[in-house]
Design a protein around this motif. Structure first.
Motif, PDB file in Angstrom:
ATOM      1  N   GLU A   1       0.840  -1.189   0.000  1.00  0.00           N
ATOM      2  CA  GLU A   1       0.000   0.000   0.000  1.00  0.00           C
ATOM      3  C   GLU A   1       0.879   1.245   0.000  1.00  0.00           C
ATOM      4  OE1 GLU A   1      -3.781   1.966   2.383  1.00  0.00           O
ATOM      5  OE2 GLU A   1      -3.092  -0.058   2.868  1.00  0.00           O
ATOM      6  N   VAL A   2       0.537   2.199  -0.859  1.00  0.00           N
ATOM      7  CA  VAL A   2       1.307   3.439  -0.963  1.00  0.00           C
ATOM      8  C   VAL A   2       0.401   4.625  -0.681  1.00  0.00           C
ATOM      9  CG1 VAL A   2       2.980   2.484  -2.591  1.00  0.00           C
ATOM     10  CG2 VAL A   2       0.895   3.534  -3.469  1.00  0.00           C
ATOM     11  N   THR A   3       0.990   5.716  -0.219  1.00  0.00           N
ATOM     12  CA  THR A   3       0.197   6.909   0.105  1.00  0.00           C
ATOM     13  C   THR A   3       0.026   7.834  -1.088  1.00  0.00           C
ATOM     14  OG1 THR A   3       2.211   7.992   0.888  1.00  0.00           O
ATOM     15  CG2 THR A   3       0.846   6.855   2.529  1.00  0.00           C
ATOM     16  N   ALA A   4       1.000   7.878  -1.983  1.00  0.00           N
ATOM     17  CA  ALA A   4       0.928   8.686  -3.210  1.00  0.00           C
ATOM     18  C   ALA A   4       0.434  10.103  -2.927  1.00  0.00           C
ATOM     19  CB  ALA A   4       0.039   7.991  -4.237  1.00  0.00           C
TER      20      ALA A   4
ATOM     21  N   GLY B   1     -14.927   7.840  -3.589  1.00  0.00           N
ATOM     22  CA  GLY B   1     -13.858   7.043  -3.019  1.00  0.00           C
ATOM     23  C   GLY B   1     -13.371   6.025  -4.030  1.00  0.00           C
ATOM     24  N   LEU B   2     -12.104   5.613  -3.919  1.00  0.00           N
ATOM     25  CA  LEU B   2     -11.562   4.693  -4.918  1.00  0.00           C
ATOM     26  C   LEU B   2     -10.454   3.841  -4.342  1.00  0.00           C
ATOM     27  CD1 LEU B   2      -8.523   5.741  -6.067  1.00  0.00           C
ATOM     28  CD2 LEU B   2      -9.959   7.568  -6.971  1.00  0.00           C
ATOM     29  N   GLN B   3     -10.181   2.753  -5.054  1.00  0.00           N
ATOM     30  CA  GLN B   3      -8.965   1.980  -4.843  1.00  0.00           C
ATOM     31  C   GLN B   3      -8.337   1.717  -6.201  1.00  0.00           C
ATOM     32  OE1 GLN B   3      -8.337  -1.424  -2.004  1.00  0.00           O
ATOM     33  NE2 GLN B   3      -8.012  -2.580  -3.899  1.00  0.00           N
TER      34      GLN B   3
ATOM     35  N   ARG C   1      -5.347   3.850  -1.948  1.00  0.00           N
ATOM     36  CA  ARG C   1      -6.746   4.038  -1.558  1.00  0.00           C
ATOM     37  C   ARG C   1      -7.002   5.503  -1.249  1.00  0.00           C
ATOM     38  NH1 ARG C   1      -5.176  -0.682   1.282  1.00  0.00           N
ATOM     39  NH2 ARG C   1      -6.159  -2.556   0.425  1.00  0.00           N
ATOM     40  N   PHE C   2      -8.196   5.948  -1.641  1.00  0.00           N
ATOM     41  CA  PHE C   2      -8.599   7.334  -1.390  1.00  0.00           C
ATOM     42  C   PHE C   2     -10.062   7.332  -0.965  1.00  0.00           C
ATOM     43  CE2 PHE C   2     -10.483  11.338  -2.857  1.00  0.00           C
ATOM     44  CZ  PHE C   2      -9.628  12.277  -2.303  1.00  0.00           C
TER      45      PHE C   2
ATOM     46  N   LEU D   1       2.884   6.834  -9.431  1.00  0.00           N
ATOM     47  CA  LEU D   1       2.089   7.241  -8.271  1.00  0.00           C
ATOM     48  C   LEU D   1       2.846   8.233  -7.375  1.00  0.00           C
ATOM     49  CD1 LEU D   1       0.215   4.000  -7.128  1.00  0.00           C
ATOM     50  CD2 LEU D   1      -0.761   6.042  -8.128  1.00  0.00           C
ATOM     51  N   ALA D   2       3.538   9.179  -7.991  1.00  0.00           N
ATOM     52  CA  ALA D   2       4.333  10.142  -7.229  1.00  0.00           C
ATOM     53  C   ALA D   2       3.433  11.010  -6.354  1.00  0.00           C
ATOM     54  CB  ALA D   2       5.139  11.004  -8.189  1.00  0.00           C
TER      55      ALA D   2
END
Length: 331
Positions: free
Chosen positions: A94-97, A116-118, A129-130, A330-331
């Motif tokens: 999992e990344v925070t991006a 919301g999304l993944q 995830r957002f 995903l920077a």
């Protein structure tokens, strides 16, 4: 005034139109990985679908079989695309991006509603995830119903019947609710719940209410798409190809959301869902996207206080932001 008789025979007058170049290109998308078996199993590829017009007004709990003109025109390449990659979910990081989070927050701050999304980056095996909270399934759940029909047939050693082929085509490519009800009646809710467990949809709630109001989360939508397109755990190669073909052949009017980045060298197999509720219009989108050096699965649940077209614009713009961000790792 006397109208001269039509010189064509009745068969000629009612002969289906040949498929458009765009439809032919999308059908070429499914080559490889048992796709020819999937194509033959459905008996498709010989005509272009005619889309019903969306109703002028909608009641709560209904889903139109068509919509207004799409937010993005699909122009897929005539060259074949790769098959979806199978990746181990347990190994995903999992990344925070923060850059993508910032872009999403900036864009959504000027829009009404919720979203919301993944996003699962299959190239790097990363998950982002957002605001990925629970929402109504609407027609995205039709992919699970199709998976159940295919799985039950696989366990019995049987293919789809002619009737089921037609119902599956209508359910996925045109989002036909009557076809969905018929296939759900064939297998039953208990079987759908069982297959959801096989797929790994641990946060999807299947109850006795209308299937469109079952509840899910973006992560389960991603799991559903990954299982039906790239995993041997639930469906064999031929049946996965059947599902992939249908999800790639969605009618133009319903190619928004995850379909928004679909251009010359970008391929999408997806399913959208939409419908009105007291808190606004709900619009969901999920699918697999490959091209331009990217391969990912995206699931989005959203609400729009200003109706379907406004919500479609929002969810398509967000899908585009996610696609662009993957070009930057995903920077």
């Amino acid at each position: 005034m006397t109208v001269p008789p039509d010189p064509r025979t009745r068969a000629e007058r009612h002969r289906p139109r040949p498929p458009s170049p765009a439809v032919i290109a999308r059908r070429r998308l499914v080559v490889g990985g048992g796709a020819l078996l999937g194509l033959g199993a459905l008996g498709l590829g010989v005509r272009e679908l005619v889309v019903d017009d969306a109703p002028a007004s909608l009641t709560v709990g209904s889903t139109p079989s068509g919509s207004s003109s799409p937010s993005a025109s699909a122009q897929p390449s005539a060259s074949p695309s790769p098959s979806p990659s199978a990746t181990a979910a347990a190994d995903r990081r999992e990344v925070t991006a923060p850059a993508l989070t910032g872009r999403l927050e900036d864009y959504l701050s000027g829009r009404g509603g919720t979203l919301g999304l993944q996003l699962v980056d299959l190239e790097r095996n990363q998950v982002f995830r957002f605001r990925a909270e629970e929402g109504l399934c609407y027609s995205t759940i039709k992919v699970l119903i199709l998976t159940t029909v295919l799985r039950v047939g696989q366990e019995k050693g049987k293919g789809l019947t002619k009737r089921q082929k037609d119902l599956a085509r209508r359910m996925i490519t045109r989002s036909d609710n009557a076809a969905t009800e018929a296939l759900l009646a064939d297998v039953g809710r208990a079987e759908v719940a069982r297959v959801a467990g096989l797929v790994g949809m641990t946060s999807t709630r299947i109850d006795e209410g209308w299937w469109g109001h079952w509840r899910t989360v973006p992560g389960d939508l991603d799991t559903m798409v990954s299982a039906v397109l790239s995993s041997d755990a639930v469906l064999d190669g031929g049946r996965r190809a059947t599902a992939r073909f249908l999800m790639a052949d969605v009618v133009e009017e319903q190619r928004w959301g995850v379909f928004a980045p679909e251009e010359k060298d970008v391929y999408v197999a997806g399913k959208n869902g939409w419908g009105p509720m007291p808190d606004g219009y709900h619009l969901n989108s999920t699918g697999w996207v490959s091209g331009e050096g990217r391969e990912y699965v995206l699931g989005i649940l959203s609400t729009s206080p200003r109706g379907f077209r406004y919500g479609r614009e929002t969810i398509s713009a967000v899908a585009r932001l996610c696609h662009d961000a993957l070009g930057e790792e995903l920077a």
